[in-house]
Design a protein around this motif. Structure first.
Motif, PDB file in Angstrom:
ATOM      1  N   ASN A 107     -27.224   6.748 -29.320  1.00 44.82           N
ATOM      2  CA  ASN A 107     -28.175   5.765 -28.814  1.00 44.82           C
ATOM      3  C   ASN A 107     -29.354   6.486 -28.187  1.00 44.82           C
ATOM      4  O   ASN A 107     -29.177   7.413 -27.410  1.00 44.82           O
TER       5      ASN A 107
ATOM      6  N   LEU B  99     -20.372   6.079 -23.899  1.00 49.64           N
ATOM      7  CA  LEU B  99     -21.009   7.260 -24.492  1.00 49.64           C
ATOM      8  C   LEU B  99     -21.412   8.244 -23.395  1.00 49.64           C
ATOM      9  O   LEU B  99     -21.634   7.853 -22.252  1.00 49.64           O
ATOM     10  N   ALA B 100     -21.490   9.513 -23.775  1.00 52.97           N
ATOM     11  CA  ALA B 100     -21.882  10.544 -22.808  1.00 52.97           C
ATOM     12  C   ALA B 100     -23.389  10.763 -22.894  1.00 52.97           C
ATOM     13  O   ALA B 100     -23.981  10.653 -23.967  1.00 52.97           O
ATOM     14  N   LEU B 101     -23.979  11.069 -21.746  1.00 50.37           N
ATOM     15  CA  LEU B 101     -25.394  11.418 -21.736  1.00 50.37           C
ATOM     16  C   LEU B 101     -25.523  12.784 -22.414  1.00 50.37           C
ATOM     17  O   LEU B 101     -24.834  13.729 -22.030  1.00 50.37           O
ATOM     18  N   LEU B 102     -26.366  12.894 -23.424  1.00 50.02           N
ATOM     19  CA  LEU B 102     -26.502  14.182 -24.113  1.00 50.02           C
ATOM     20  C   LEU B 102     -27.697  14.933 -23.524  1.00 50.02           C
ATOM     21  O   LEU B 102     -28.836  14.488 -23.659  1.00 50.02           O
ATOM     22  N   PRO B 103     -27.434  16.065 -22.855  1.00 55.41           N
ATOM     23  CA  PRO B 103     -28.545  16.809 -22.249  1.00 55.41           C
ATOM     24  C   PRO B 103     -29.404  17.484 -23.314  1.00 55.41           C
ATOM     25  O   PRO B 103     -28.924  17.737 -24.422  1.00 55.41           O
ATOM     26  N   GLU B 104     -30.655  17.781 -22.934  1.00 57.76           N
ATOM     27  CA  GLU B 104     -31.570  18.407 -23.901  1.00 57.76           C
ATOM     28  C   GLU B 104     -31.168  19.840 -24.194  1.00 57.76           C
ATOM     29  O   GLU B 104     -30.589  20.490 -23.340  1.00 57.76           O
TER      30      GLU B 104
ATOM     31  N   MET C 141     -33.129   5.789 -26.139  1.00 56.68           N
ATOM     32  CA  MET C 141     -34.002   4.816 -25.491  1.00 56.68           C
ATOM     33  C   MET C 141     -35.420   5.023 -26.035  1.00 56.68           C
ATOM     34  O   MET C 141     -36.059   6.042 -25.754  1.00 56.68           O
TER      35      MET C 141
ATOM     36  N   ASN D  98     -34.453   0.650 -28.780  1.00 59.98           N
ATOM     37  CA  ASN D  98     -33.325   1.434 -28.262  1.00 59.98           C
ATOM     38  C   ASN D  98     -32.183   1.530 -29.277  1.00 59.98           C
ATOM     39  O   ASN D  98     -31.060   1.094 -29.024  1.00 59.98           O
TER      40      ASN D  98
ATOM     41  N   MET E  90     -29.100   2.024 -31.687  1.00 59.31           N
ATOM     42  CA  MET E  90     -27.723   2.516 -31.588  1.00 59.31           C
ATOM     43  C   MET E  90     -27.272   2.783 -33.009  1.00 59.31           C
ATOM     44  O   MET E  90     -27.139   1.856 -33.804  1.00 59.31           O
TER      45      MET E  90
ATOM     46  N   GLN F  20     -32.511  -8.051 -31.764  1.00 58.47           N
ATOM     47  CA  GLN F  20     -31.342  -7.165 -31.871  1.00 58.47           C
ATOM     48  C   GLN F  20     -30.287  -7.834 -32.740  1.00 58.47           C
ATOM     49  O   GLN F  20     -29.389  -8.513 -32.243  1.00 58.47           O
TER      50      GLN F  20
ATOM     51  N   VAL G  54     -30.851  10.101 -24.496  1.00 61.10           N
ATOM     52  CA  VAL G  54     -29.944   9.998 -25.645  1.00 61.10           C
ATOM     53  C   VAL G  54     -28.496  10.025 -25.156  1.00 61.10           C
ATOM     54  O   VAL G  54     -28.129  10.878 -24.344  1.00 61.10           O
ATOM     55  N   ARG G  55     -27.740   9.050 -25.608  1.00 66.99           N
ATOM     56  CA  ARG G  55     -26.304   9.025 -25.331  1.00 66.99           C
ATOM     57  C   ARG G  55     -25.570   9.152 -26.658  1.00 66.99           C
ATOM     58  O   ARG G  55     -26.061   8.695 -27.693  1.00 66.99           O
ATOM     59  N   GLY G  56     -24.377   9.737 -26.594  1.00 68.30           N
ATOM     60  CA  GLY G  56     -23.660   9.860 -27.853  1.00 68.30           C
ATOM     61  C   GLY G  56     -22.186  10.098 -27.662  1.00 68.30           C
ATOM     62  O   GLY G  56     -21.714  10.402 -26.560  1.00 68.30           O
TER      63      GLY G  56
ATOM     64  N   ASN H 196     -28.994  -1.822 -35.542  1.00 66.08           N
ATOM     65  CA  ASN H 196     -29.538  -3.167 -35.291  1.00 66.08           C
ATOM     66  C   ASN H 196     -30.951  -3.292 -35.861  1.00 66.08           C
ATOM     67  O   ASN H 196     -31.709  -2.329 -35.877  1.00 66.08           O
TER      68      ASN H 196
ATOM     69  N   LYS I   5     -21.516   7.932 -32.749  1.00 63.21           N
ATOM     70  CA  LYS I   5     -22.257   6.799 -32.207  1.00 63.21           C
ATOM     71  C   LYS I   5     -23.346   7.383 -31.319  1.00 63.21           C
ATOM     72  O   LYS I   5     -23.052   8.164 -30.411  1.00 63.21           O
TER      73      LYS I   5
ATOM     74  N   VAL J  51     -24.518   4.161 -35.764  1.00 60.70           N
ATOM     75  CA  VAL J  51     -23.117   4.505 -36.015  1.00 60.70           C
ATOM     76  C   VAL J  51     -23.047   5.095 -37.415  1.00 60.70           C
ATOM     77  O   VAL J  51     -23.522   4.488 -38.373  1.00 60.70           O
TER      78      VAL J  51
ATOM     79  N   GLU K 298     -34.054  16.314 -29.576  1.00 59.14           N
ATOM     80  CA  GLU K 298     -32.993  17.118 -30.165  1.00 59.14           C
ATOM     81  C   GLU K 298     -31.853  17.258 -29.161  1.00 59.14           C
ATOM     82  O   GLU K 298     -32.084  17.580 -27.997  1.00 59.14           O
ATOM     83  N   ARG K 299     -30.625  16.968 -29.597  1.00 56.80           N
ATOM     84  CA  ARG K 299     -29.470  17.004 -28.691  1.00 56.80           C
ATOM     85  C   ARG K 299     -28.263  17.605 -29.397  1.00 56.80           C
ATOM     86  O   ARG K 299     -28.146  17.511 -30.624  1.00 56.80           O
TER      87      ARG K 299
END
Lengths: 256, 316
Positions: free
Chosen positions: A177, B311-316, A179, A221, A223, A63, A161-163, A108, A175, A225, A248-249
């Motif tokens: 991320n 960060l927020a968890l992005l739901p599907e 997994m 994983n 990340m 990383q 997915v977090r964003g 990374n 931003k 930006v 897809e999010r």
């Protein structure tokens, strides 16, 4: 007569060198990787305005942070290619722009040994502007098993997915991320399994704000930006890995 | 006659050669023990990072005399250090070593174990598990970072374990504490008889703290508060000078709070990992050695947790 000969030799040497400037880091992979990723007849210049930031040493070879800051670069990037010179598969990512040019990119990477890292930014005339940096490392990041593979519950978080979108004056920073083990395929009995394509869309617009193509140098994983010259719209993130999994999010407007 | 002269010279040349090759090796730890209070000795290392110049002697080790023998705290970064340390202890005290307490599993504290009798080596059970797990990887890295100083160094797991609580050795009364802030299992030794607190790496002074196995800066800060409540007079930090009073605690708490706040705020603002590594460090920490180096390391270890939380968890 002697003068003409000298001139002829000089011209010859220019042709043979394909116009690449000297590498200040004297990497053995300098010309090979330039030809491979930019083409052997490409025009290349070193450019301090392509600000490629990596730490002086890799605390974790799996990383290693990289930020490409184009704030000082005077025109929109037509294309960006990044690579890690001495990695088994050097390519990290290729960026293609949408309507809003990117000001900053971060991702990374893995390192197999101490190496130079490159970011090439293409301008409207087709000239590649190069930023280089050196990172010291104990190495082994490409051939170390992913942490994901050591976790028996990895499937539970796989694809999470977090964003967030962060407002920065006139710009928006995304931003994101995901997994994903991003297995390089260089560890015994673990085939390559990584996200190859990433795209960000303005909601309802079929043309992407940006597209990324990733290779095995990208870290587990990931990340991402991205900072774009725009107000934060509602947007959609789309990713696909080499096994055909699609992620897809949707992202709302600016959050913290 | 000429031949005779040569054969006389030969052994001399050989002797000179042996002598100079030992000197050229130059890898000799010049350890010195300082007596803080009667019978309590500290061997202070530098506040640098591991290098081929310092041979890993960046750590404070200590020994305490009792009427039944000597209690040693940590064994140093290499076999060579351990041997020099043991010789120093024996010439300084003229007593035999009864206990060598290894405070945690990091190489600078546990890699001199070979120099001591195995039956004198003690460690917390959880620390010992960590040493068994990480020892080989640490060893590879140490050979890379400090080179030849490490020659012949092998990991020795202490056969004896320690339990936190009151602990009497001869005429000295100790209190052993098990904390977690630095590595997940950190031994702190309080010599109640003399009032000297051996914090090991739960406390760094004038040297930036290191976080490769830290469970979190908040956990660490909370444990430091509890530690500070002990009735100590002198503090022997794991790295940095020995001090009387609470000045080392003040600095460490200030630094820990700044780090935690900086990482949280950076995550809230969406900074990348690299941007965090380049953030300015307040002037008041100018005396803290290796602060930039350790900020780079700590950002690698801990910033991903702060980032994900922002960060927020992005739901599907």
């Amino acid at each position: 007569m002697r003068g003409w000969m000298a001139l002829g030799l000089a011209l010859l040497s220019v042709t043979v060198q394909a116009g690449f400037p000297e590498d200040p880091f004297h990497s053995p992979m300098w010309e090979y990787n330039l030809e491979r990723y930019l083409g052997d007849d490409s025009e290349v210049v070193h450019d301090e305005r392509v600000e490629l930031q990596v730490p002086p040493f890799a605390e974790d070879s799996a990383q290693v942070p990289l930020t490409l800051d184009l704030t000082a670069f005077p025109e929109p990037a037509q294309r960006i290619v990044t690579w890690v010179d001495l990695n088994p598969i050097p390519h990290l990512f290729t960026y293609e722009p949408g309507a809003d040019p990117v000001r900053l990119l971060s991702l990374n990477f893995r390192v197999q040994q101490a190496t130079t890292v490159r970011a090439a930014v293409q301008d409207a005339e087709g000239v590649w502007h190069l930023g280089s940096a050196y990172v010291d490392a104990a190495g082994g990041g490409c051939t170390a098993p992913s942490l994901t593979s050591a976790n028996p519950d990895w499937e539970k978080v796989f694809g999470t997915v977090r964003g967030g979108a962060f407002s920065r004056a006139e710009h928006t920073r995304y931003k994101l991320n995901v997994m994903h083990p991003m297995d390089s395929g260089m560890v015994g009995n673990t085939p390559a399994f990584y996200i190859e394509q990433v795209a960000l869309y303005r909601e309802g617009d079929p043309h992407p704000l940006l597209r990324l193509e990733l290779s095995q140098s990208a870290a587990e994983n990931p990340m991402f930006v991205f900072e774009l010259e725009q107000e934060a719209p509602r947007s959609r993130l789309w990713m696909r890995d080499n096994n055909g999994n699609v992620f897809e999010r949707h992202l709302g407007g600016t959050s913290s | 006659m000429k031949r005779f002269a040569l054969s006389l010279l030969m052994p001399v040349l050989l002797l000179v050669d042996v002598g100079s090759s030992l000197a050229q090796d130059g890898l000799e730890y010049r350890l010195e023990a300082t007596e803080i209070t009667p019978g309590v000795w500290v061997v202070e290392g530098s506040t640098e990072s591991f290098s081929r110049e310092n041979g890993g002697n960046i750590v404070n080790t200590a020994f305490i005399e009792t009427d039944v023998g000597v209690v040693v705290i940590d064994s140093g970064p290499s076999r060579r250090y351990g041997e020099a340390f043991r010789a120093l202890i024996e010439t300084t005290t003229g007593k035999s070593i009864t206990h060598v307490l290894i405070t945690h599993h990091h190489p600078d504290h546990a890699f001199g174990n070979q120099a001591f009798e195995p039956e004198t080596l003690y460690m917390l059970p959880a620390s010992r598990e960590l040493l068994a797990r990480d020892g080989d990887a640490f060893s590879d890295n140490m050979y890379r970072l400090v080179g030849d100083w490490m020659r012949g160094t092998e990991i020795v797991l202490p056969p004896n374990t320690l339990e936190p609580g009151e602990w009497q050795v001869g005429n000295r009364r100790f209190r052993l504490l098990e904390l977690t802030g630095h590595t997940g299992s950190d031994l702190v030794v309080f010599d109640e008889t003399s009032g000297v607190l051996f914090t090991a790496d739960m406390l760094f002074y004038d040297r930036a703290l290191t976080t490769p196995q830290s469970p979190g800066l908040d956990v660490w800060a909370a444990e430091l508060e509890a530690l500070e409540a002990l009735p100590y007079r002198w503090v022997v930090p794991g790295h940095g000078p020995v001090v009387e009073g609470d000045v080392a605690f003040r600095q460490m708490q200030d630094y820990l709070a700044w780090l935690d706040r900086t990482l949280s705020q950076a995550a809230t603002e969406g900074l990348s990992m690299m941007e965090v590594m380049n953030l300015p460090i307040p002037e008041r920490f100018e005396g803290v050695a290796e602060r930039r180096h350790e900020l780079i390391r700590t950002t690698t270890h801990l910033y991903p947790h702060y980032e994900k939380a922002a960060l927020a968890l992005l739901p599907e």
